[in-house]
Design an enzyme around this catalytic site. Structure first.
Site, PDB file in Angstrom:
ATOM      1  N   ARG A  24      27.113  -4.449 -61.983  1.00 55.34           N
ATOM      2  CA  ARG A  24      26.528  -3.758 -60.811  1.00 55.34           C
ATOM      3  C   ARG A  24      25.682  -2.569 -61.247  1.00 55.34           C
ATOM      4  O   ARG A  24      24.564  -2.354 -60.767  1.00 55.34           O
ATOM      5  CB  ARG A  24      27.665  -3.304 -59.896  1.00 55.34           C
ATOM      6  CG  ARG A  24      27.268  -2.380 -58.763  1.00 55.34           C
ATOM      7  CD  ARG A  24      28.534  -2.000 -58.003  1.00 55.34           C
ATOM      8  NE  ARG A  24      28.312  -1.118 -56.885  1.00 55.34           N
ATOM      9  CZ  ARG A  24      28.335   0.209 -56.960  1.00 55.34           C
ATOM     10  NH1 ARG A  24      28.541   0.790 -58.136  1.00 55.34           N
ATOM     11  NH2 ARG A  24      28.142   0.944 -55.897  1.00 55.34           N
ATOM     12  N   VAL A  26      24.248  -2.018 -64.215  1.00 56.54           N
ATOM     13  CA  VAL A  26      23.021  -2.444 -64.923  1.00 56.54           C
ATOM     14  C   VAL A  26      21.985  -2.914 -63.893  1.00 56.54           C
ATOM     15  O   VAL A  26      20.810  -2.517 -63.949  1.00 56.54           O
ATOM     16  CB  VAL A  26      23.352  -3.580 -65.938  1.00 56.54           C
ATOM     17  CG1 VAL A  26      22.067  -4.238 -66.458  1.00 56.54           C
ATOM     18  CG2 VAL A  26      24.191  -3.041 -67.096  1.00 56.54           C
ATOM     19  N   ARG A  28      21.704  -2.239 -60.653  1.00 53.76           N
ATOM     20  CA  ARG A  28      21.185  -1.171 -59.769  1.00 53.76           C
ATOM     21  C   ARG A  28      20.307  -0.191 -60.547  1.00 53.76           C
ATOM     22  O   ARG A  28      19.346   0.350 -59.990  1.00 53.76           O
ATOM     23  CB  ARG A  28      22.356  -0.443 -59.096  1.00 53.76           C
ATOM     24  CG  ARG A  28      23.122  -1.373 -58.153  1.00 53.76           C
ATOM     25  CD  ARG A  28      23.237  -0.812 -56.759  1.00 53.76           C
ATOM     26  NE  ARG A  28      23.666  -1.869 -55.842  1.00 53.76           N
ATOM     27  CZ  ARG A  28      24.703  -1.759 -55.022  1.00 53.76           C
ATOM     28  NH1 ARG A  28      25.420  -0.654 -54.996  1.00 53.76           N
ATOM     29  NH2 ARG A  28      25.020  -2.745 -54.208  1.00 53.76           N
ATOM     30  N   GLY A 105      33.346  -7.764 -76.335  1.00 56.34           N
ATOM     31  CA  GLY A 105      34.077  -7.154 -77.444  1.00 56.34           C
ATOM     32  C   GLY A 105      33.349  -7.317 -78.771  1.00 56.34           C
ATOM     33  O   GLY A 105      32.147  -7.632 -78.784  1.00 56.34           O
ATOM     34  N   THR A 129      36.635  -4.769 -73.190  1.00 58.23           N
ATOM     35  CA  THR A 129      37.818  -5.467 -73.690  1.00 58.23           C
ATOM     36  C   THR A 129      39.036  -4.606 -73.375  1.00 58.23           C
ATOM     37  O   THR A 129      38.943  -3.386 -73.442  1.00 58.23           O
ATOM     38  CB  THR A 129      37.730  -5.742 -75.220  1.00 58.23           C
ATOM     39  OG1 THR A 129      39.042  -6.057 -75.705  1.00 58.23           O
ATOM     40  CG2 THR A 129      37.235  -4.541 -76.002  1.00 58.23           C
ATOM     41  N   ASP A 131      41.594  -4.325 -75.118  1.00 60.50           N
ATOM     42  CA  ASP A 131      42.306  -3.913 -76.341  1.00 60.50           C
ATOM     43  C   ASP A 131      41.952  -2.511 -76.845  1.00 60.50           C
ATOM     44  O   ASP A 131      42.667  -1.954 -77.672  1.00 60.50           O
ATOM     45  CB  ASP A 131      42.037  -4.916 -77.471  1.00 60.50           C
ATOM     46  CG  ASP A 131      42.684  -6.259 -77.183  1.00 60.50           C
ATOM     47  OD1 ASP A 131      43.643  -6.284 -76.389  1.00 60.50           O
ATOM     48  OD2 ASP A 131      42.220  -7.269 -77.732  1.00 60.50           O
TER      49      ASP A 131
HETATM   50  P1  ATP Z   1      37.538 -10.236 -77.057  1.00 57.50           P
HETATM   51  O1  ATP Z   1      37.653  -8.895 -77.754  1.00 57.50           O
HETATM   52  O2  ATP Z   1      38.086 -10.191 -75.689  1.00 57.50           O
HETATM   53  O3  ATP Z   1      38.045 -11.397 -77.869  1.00 57.50           O
HETATM   54  P2  ATP Z   1      34.920 -10.836 -78.014  1.00 57.50           P
HETATM   55  O4  ATP Z   1      33.578 -10.445 -77.544  1.00 57.50           O
HETATM   56  O5  ATP Z   1      35.369 -10.248 -79.319  1.00 57.50           O
HETATM   57  O6  ATP Z   1      35.959 -10.509 -76.867  1.00 57.50           O
HETATM   58  P3  ATP Z   1      34.719 -13.478 -79.216  1.00 57.50           P
HETATM   59  O7  ATP Z   1      35.264 -14.780 -78.727  1.00 57.50           O
HETATM   60  O8  ATP Z   1      35.155 -12.996 -80.543  1.00 57.50           O
HETATM   61  O9  ATP Z   1      35.023 -12.438 -78.051  1.00 57.50           O
HETATM   62  O10 ATP Z   1      33.119 -13.605 -79.241  1.00 57.50           O
HETATM   63  C1  ATP Z   1      32.397 -14.033 -78.101  1.00 57.50           C
HETATM   64  C2  ATP Z   1      31.241 -14.912 -78.500  1.00 57.50           C
HETATM   65  O11 ATP Z   1      30.339 -14.166 -79.354  1.00 57.50           O
HETATM   66  C3  ATP Z   1      31.607 -16.135 -79.334  1.00 57.50           C
HETATM   67  O12 ATP Z   1      32.097 -17.208 -78.557  1.00 57.50           O
HETATM   68  C4  ATP Z   1      30.262 -16.459 -79.973  1.00 57.50           C
HETATM   69  O13 ATP Z   1      29.441 -17.164 -79.081  1.00 57.50           O
HETATM   70  C5  ATP Z   1      29.671 -15.076 -80.226  1.00 57.50           C
HETATM   71  N1  ATP Z   1      29.915 -14.713 -81.631  1.00 57.50           N
HETATM   72  C6  ATP Z   1      31.016 -14.170 -82.176  1.00 57.50           C
HETATM   73  N2  ATP Z   1      30.891 -14.051 -83.513  1.00 57.50           N
HETATM   74  C7  ATP Z   1      29.680 -14.566 -83.828  1.00 57.50           C
HETATM   75  C8  ATP Z   1      28.956 -14.776 -85.039  1.00 57.50           C
HETATM   76  N3  ATP Z   1      29.456 -14.425 -86.228  1.00 57.50           N
HETATM   77  N4  ATP Z   1      27.727 -15.325 -84.962  1.00 57.50           N
HETATM   78  C9  ATP Z   1      27.196 -15.681 -83.768  1.00 57.50           C
HETATM   79  N5  ATP Z   1      27.828 -15.551 -82.600  1.00 57.50           N
HETATM   80  C10 ATP Z   1      29.052 -15.004 -82.619  1.00 57.50           C
END
Ligand code: ATP
Length: 327
Positions: A24, A26, A28, A105, A129, A131
């Site tokens: 929202r 971003v 607005r 994340g 996230t 965490d």
């Molecule tokens: P959370 O902390 O909740 O797990 P996150 O953003 O760390 O969230 P991930 O599943 O680790 O979640 O990453 C989300 C997406 O980012 C992946 O499904 C992938 O599409 C992309 N991604 C992650 N690492 C890479 C990488 N090394 N190269 C390209 N794309 C990536």
């Protein structure tokens, strides 16, 4: 300076409360600066498939209070390949998009950094996230809400624990980071808190529970992060204590995904609103590869790569407070 006419926003990876409030903000902020805004569904997978939608200030009415994400989130293996990223880039160029805001994340930021390096495409990250394991911000979106959810649940467990003289092991989320366990544990008055950053040792746990029993406590709560270092999961930990302290009636409660859901707290809504404004303004200034975050209650930017690799450290003062409180 390149004029920014059109930006895209997406949510990626695990969802967290406050993502909608950030979308929202971003959208607005774009409307405020007369910039077109495109929402990308399902994170990087939607970018590859061209699953886009046009967002106006009115598209984001009544979402500030909603958990989850209206743009949906996804994990995309295809984006990890250069062919996948090529398709994604083609779709952004076809739509004349000048920059991308990624709410997610560290994994989502890693994808953004790689994409930026390959195509020199402007990317700004908003940490979303539960965490709280991102460097460069004291709080990630959803962390405060998840903490409140965990504390509320532990309070309820305490009611039943004290009625039956039970010892409860409560598992909270946090595979690599003990922020939720430590803060919710202190907030809910847990006797012991087991986190991934610190190996308390099973002997110390038993010692502490024996001490607490001797001091007159008839029920206890032990908060365990998913990634606790003891090498035993929460059920094995409970069994170990039950075998060694038969006087306790031990129970386990795994809070699980309820910690990701629910209406965001006021703190998360305000944080999301502040970070969304900054993310758009940073892109307008032609900056890229940054994460917007909060430090000393000021909105700041951190290099996106540093946000991923900078690590996180647990608050030793809080560990000490937790020790003293379990006296
Ligand atoms: P959370 O902390 O909740 O797990 P996150 O953003 O760390 O969230 P991930 O599943 O680790 O979640 O990453 C989300 C997406 O980012 C992946 O499904 C992938 O599409 C992309 N991604 C992650 N690492 C890479 C990488 N090394 N190269 C390209 N794309 C990536």
């Amino acid at each position: 300076m390149k004029k920014i006419n059109k930006l895209a926003v997406m949510t990626s990876g695990g969802d967290s409360p406050g993502m909608n409030a950030a979308i929202r903000s971003v959208v607005r902020t774009c409307a405020y600066y007369k910039i077109e805004c495109i929402g990308i569904y399902r994170g990087y997978q939607g970018m590859i498939e061209g699953d886009f939608t046009s967002l106006t200030a009115r598209s984001v009415n009544n979402i500030i209070n909603k958990g989850g994400t209206i743009l949906k989130s996804a994990r995309s293996d295809e984006f990890r390949t250069s062919e996948g990223r090529k398709k994604a880039h083609k779709n952004l160029i076809k739509q004349n998009i000048d920059g991308l805001v990624v709410i997610g994340g560290d994994g989502s930021f890693t994808g953004g950094v790689i994409f930026n390096k390959e195509y020199n495409f402007p990317v700004i990250g908003i940490p979303g996230t539960i965490d709280n394991d991102i460097f460069g911000t004291s709080h990630t979106l959803g962390y405060d809400t998840a903490l409140n959810t965990a504390v509320e649940a532990i309070d309820k467990i305490r009611d039943t624990a004290s009625s039956h003289n039970r010892l409860f092991f409560v598992e909270v989320m946090g595979r690599d980071a003990g922020f939720i366990a430590l803060n919710a544990g202190v907030g809910a008055g847990a006797e012991e808190i087991l986190i991934p950053e610190e190996n308390l040792g099973l002997d110390r746990l038993l010692e502490s529970l024996i001490k607490s029993r001797k001091s007159g406590k008839s029920s206890s709560i032990v908060v365990v992060a998913e990634g606790d270092k003891s090498g035993r999961n929460v059920f094995e930990l409970a069994k170990y204590v039950e075998d060694n302290m038969p006087e306790y009636d031990v129970r386990v409660s795994v809070l699980g995904h309820m910690q990701r859901g629910g209406s965001p707290s006021c703190f998360d809504r305000v944080l999301a609103s502040r970070l969304g404004v900054k993310a758009v303004e940073v892109l307008i200034d032609n900056k890229t590869n940054l994460m917007v975050g909060l430090k000393d209650n000021k909105v700041i930017t951190t290099d996106l790569e540093e946000a991923i690799t900078g690590g996180h450290s647990i608050n030793n003062e809080l560990l000490r407070v937790s020790d003293i409180m379990s006296t």
